[in-house]
Design a protein around this motif. Structure first.
Motif, short mmCIF file in Angstrom:
data_model
loop_
_atom_site.label_atom_id
_atom_site.label_comp_id
_atom_site.label_asym_id
_atom_site.label_seq_id
_atom_site.Cartn_x
_atom_site.Cartn_y
_atom_site.Cartn_z
N LYS A 252 0.81 -1.22 0.00
CA LYS A 252 0.00 0.00 0.00
C LYS A 252 0.84 1.27 0.00
N ARG A 253 2.14 1.11 -0.11
CA ARG A 253 3.03 2.26 -0.04
C ARG A 253 3.80 2.44 -1.35
N MET A 254 4.23 3.68 -1.55
CA MET A 254 5.14 3.98 -2.64
C MET A 254 6.53 4.09 -2.02
N VAL A 255 7.46 3.32 -2.58
CA VAL A 255 8.82 3.32 -2.05
C VAL A 255 9.78 3.73 -3.16
N PRO A 256 10.94 4.28 -2.82
CA PRO A 256 11.90 4.72 -3.84
C PRO A 256 12.44 3.53 -4.64
N THR A 257 12.60 3.75 -5.93
CA THR A 257 13.31 2.78 -6.77
C THR A 257 14.80 2.91 -6.46
N GLU A 258 15.61 2.08 -7.09
CA GLU A 258 17.05 2.19 -6.87
C GLU A 258 17.55 3.57 -7.29
N ALA A 259 17.02 4.04 -8.43
CA ALA A 259 17.39 5.38 -8.89
C ALA A 259 16.87 6.44 -7.91
N GLY A 260 15.66 6.22 -7.39
CA GLY A 260 15.10 7.16 -6.42
C GLY A 260 15.93 7.24 -5.16
N SER A 261 16.43 6.09 -4.70
CA SER A 261 17.27 6.07 -3.50
C SER A 261 18.56 6.85 -3.71
N LEU A 262 19.06 6.83 -4.95
CA LEU A 262 20.25 7.61 -5.27
C LEU A 262 19.93 9.10 -5.34
N TYR A 263 18.73 9.41 -5.78
CA TYR A 263 18.33 10.80 -5.98
C TYR A 263 17.97 11.52 -4.67
N LEU A 264 17.37 10.80 -3.72
CA LEU A 264 16.85 11.42 -2.51
C LEU A 264 17.89 12.21 -1.71
N PRO A 265 19.09 11.66 -1.43
CA PRO A 265 20.06 12.45 -0.66
C PRO A 265 20.43 13.76 -1.34
N SER A 266 20.56 13.72 -2.68
CA SER A 266 20.90 14.94 -3.41
C SER A 266 19.76 15.95 -3.34
N ALA A 267 18.52 15.44 -3.42
CA ALA A 267 17.37 16.33 -3.33
C ALA A 267 17.29 16.98 -1.94
#
Length: 298
Positions: free
Chosen positions: A51-66
């Motif tokens: 029921k949740r949206m979780v970061p993809t591998e690319a998303g996990s890389l993007y989040l710290p930079s964001a």
């Protein structure tokens, strides 16, 4: 930056719906902002898991930079807002209510001659609140208990006071004129503002450990008044300055600690990226005005 904030909100809340409520915008607006980020980087940043949206591998890389990008953007805005406040003749100063009254007297009256018609707005706070205010640009200068564990702040020591042991009346150590560090080895202690002033608490613990003494904390107190009350109840011994111990009319025994390197430090702090002469003049004046306190701390 709106797209980055939307991505961070979805990552934290787990859905477009929850993120929209958190941000106060529509669900479709959140989705569009996330999609704009995905279009820019060329891949999806979220996937559905249960029921949740979780970061993809690319998303996990993007989040710290964001996160860092948004943080830097807010820091830039805060810096400009603080700069504008100075230009509009308003220097904002926050100070801890737990500073020694001798230091408080100086904090409340200092005013650089170079300020001219500029006003000084002073606000009484807790140290952690003054730190947050300076970091966020709401304050130009803060006075409080050191150390301040914030790399974006520049600090300057103004005053040190010897640390004292506050003991319950009738305690086995109360008859001694001086308390040695090793005397506290197996004693229950009342921690003072461990959460509000983590730097000071850790400094005390580290110093005792360097002497081969492990401190045992039975409980935490948020304020000096609470710590002294807990001492009167026999909960434990509390370590604070003589000034703090005498601030309230509690029946406790106050004894100096033989290690004179154990002190409570008070100082001034500003943002490292604030280069206005007015602020540096204020810090220099605070240093000069407190010279007599450093010469005679008792």
């Amino acid at each position: 930056m709106d797209g980055q904030i939307a991505v961070l909100a979805v990552a934290e809340k787990g859905s477009f719906e929850a993120a929209s409520k958190y941000l106060g915008i529509g669900r479709s607006a959140v989705r569009k902002r996330v999609q704009s980020v995905e279009a820019e980087i060329g891949t999806s940043v979220f996937r559905v898991m249960g029921k949740r949206m979780v970061p993809t591998e690319a998303g996990s890389l993007y989040l710290p930079s964001a996160q860092e990008s948004v943080r830097q953007a807010w820091i830039g805005m805060d810096r400009v807002q603080a700069f504008v406040r100075v230009l509009t003749n308003d220097l904002r100063v926050g100070y801890s209510t737990y500073l020694n009254t001798k230091l408080l007297d100086i904090v409340r009256r200092i005013r650089p001659e170079s300020m001219g018609s500029l006003t000084v707005t002073r606000e009484s706070l807790m140290t952690y609140q003054a730190v947050a205010g300076v970091l966020q640009g709401d304050l130009h200068v803060g006075f409080g208990i050191l150390p301040v564990l914030e790399p974006d702040l520049s600090t300057r020591l103004l005053f040190e006071e010897p640390l004292m042991a506050c003991l319950p009346v009738g305690h086995r150590l109360a008859t001694r004129s001086t308390i040695r560090p090793e005397d506290l080895e197996r004693e229950n202690l009342v921690s003072l503002s461990r959460k509000g002033l983590p730097g000071r608490h850790q400094d005390i613990v580290t110093h005792f450990e360097s002497l081969g003494v492990s401190l045992k904390f039975a409980t935490d107190a948020y304020s000096v008044k609470e710590a002294l009350w807990l001492v009167t109840q026999g909960t434990g011994i509390s370590l604070m300055t003589r000034f703090s111990a005498s601030a309230y009319r509690y029946d406790v025994v106050v004894r100096p600690i033989s290690d004179r390197l154990l002190t409570v430090k008070s100082g001034i702090f500003t943002r490292r990226d604030h280069s206005q002469k007015l602020i540096s003049d204020f810090v220099d004046l605070a240093w000069a005005e407190t010279a007599s306190l450093r010469a005679n701390p008792n």
